[in-house]
Design an enzyme around this catalytic site. Structure first.
Site, PDB file in Angstrom:
ATOM      1  N   ASP A  88       3.009  12.858  -1.534  1.00 12.70           N
ATOM      2  CA  ASP A  88       4.006  13.778  -1.001  1.00 12.70           C
ATOM      3  C   ASP A  88       5.175  12.953  -0.470  1.00 12.70           C
ATOM      4  O   ASP A  88       4.971  11.863   0.084  1.00 12.70           O
ATOM      5  CB  ASP A  88       3.439  14.580   0.168  1.00 12.70           C
ATOM      6  N   HIS A 145      -2.195   8.539  -4.573  1.00 13.47           N
ATOM      7  CA  HIS A 145      -3.056   8.809  -5.725  1.00 13.47           C
ATOM      8  C   HIS A 145      -2.491   8.173  -6.994  1.00 13.47           C
ATOM      9  O   HIS A 145      -1.336   7.749  -7.044  1.00 13.47           O
ATOM     10  CB  HIS A 145      -3.211  10.322  -5.905  1.00 13.47           C
ATOM     11  N   SER A 246       5.366   5.407   5.059  1.00 14.00           N
ATOM     12  CA  SER A 246       6.022   4.314   4.352  1.00 14.00           C
ATOM     13  C   SER A 246       6.556   4.777   3.013  1.00 14.00           C
ATOM     14  O   SER A 246       6.915   5.932   2.847  1.00 14.00           O
ATOM     15  CB  SER A 246       5.076   3.136   4.182  1.00 14.00           C
TER      16      SER A 246
END
Length: 280
Positions: A88, A145, A246
């Site tokens: 995200d 992911h 980050s």
């Protein structure tokens, strides 16, 4: 002088690592009233949607870090077609890799060789390929992911500073992603080599991977780690996580046709389709 530039400049003298480790200690605190207060305040300030979390009760998490790296419900992030967003966040920049250079922000480019810790041979693999940078804001889901299925060939820890990686800093600190501490993960995929770089930032206390656990912080030297047994991860599988926010920089030897609807600073979700590989 703009506020954004001032914010970037005052970061130079700050002891990045000391500050980040202190915040990391606080984030691992197990004193119930303190960690609950921190979690509730964070949810309120950043408007975190706990309805997506596998565990929606903020007080159920043992530490702030457990909350911050919370798992989502299985149905919260369906996988799209083609190349997936690994996290995200905001798709800050993306496009072709031109003469070893990637765009950080308007007026600032950085070197693929520098990003990979000085490995010119590895950087050469991505000449003419594609890249994408995704900034994870504090409110975002902070697990990373796999954008494609791949087999891990090498992991490289590159020491560095811990500047913030928000928009204000990326616009005013040159070579930012190649200056910060980072974890470089090399994969083989059906579309050729892929590298996923987990970039540390101010108050990011640690970076974890699913194959090696917590990796940072390490020493002040580049460390290359190879694995005796192949580590294969499927498309969409978790590969790591940030303990506080980050940026992820990913690059591909193949050329990507990015979705026409995407633009710099587009909001993306983990599992969202970013595009497809040309000639695939």
């Amino acid at each position: 002088m703009s506020l954004a530039k001032f914010f970037a400049l005052i970061q130079y003298p700050i002891p990045h690592h000391l500050l980040s480790r202190l915040v990391g200690c606080l984030a691992e605190c197990r004193v119930a009233w303190l960690k609950n207060a921190l979690i509730r305040a964070f949810i309120k300030v950043f408007k975190v949607d706990m309805g997506e979390a596998a565990e929606p009760d903020p007080t159920a998490y043992a530490t702030f870090n457990d909350f911050f790296t919370r798992e989502l419900k299985p149905e919260a992030r369906p996988l799209g077609e083609g190349l997936l967003s690994p996290a995200d966040g905001n798709l800050s920049q993306f496009g072709p890799i031109e003469a070893d250079r990637l765009l950080q922000a308007k007026g600032h480019r950085f070197s693929m060789i520098d990003l990979l810790g000085g490995d010119a041979d590895a950087a050469q693999r991505y000449t003419g390929g594609s890249y994408a940078n995704i900034y994870l804001s504090p409110k975002d889901y902070h697990r990373v992911h796999m954008p494609l299925a791949g087999t891990l060939t090498e992991m490289v820890y590159v020491p560095g500073r811990l500047f913030s990686v928000n928009a204000a800093t990326t616009e005013h600190v040159p070579n930012l992603f190649a200056r910060n501490e980072r974890l470089v993960c090399h994969f083989d995929t059906e579309y050729g080599p892929m590298v996923v770089v987990l970039v540390g930032a101010m108050i990011v206390a640690a970076i974890e991977t699913v194959w090696a656990g917590q990796v940072t912080p390490l020493s002040g030297q580049v460390q290359r780690i190879r694995f005796d047994e192949p580590i294969h991860l499927e498309r969409g599988a978790e590969m790591g996580r940030f303990k506080l926010g980050s940026t992820v920089v990913m690059a591909f030897a193949g050329q990507v046709d990015f979705d026409d609807a995407l633009a710099p600073k587009s909001k993306v979700a983990m599992g969202q389709s970013l595009g497809v590989f040309k000639n695939s």
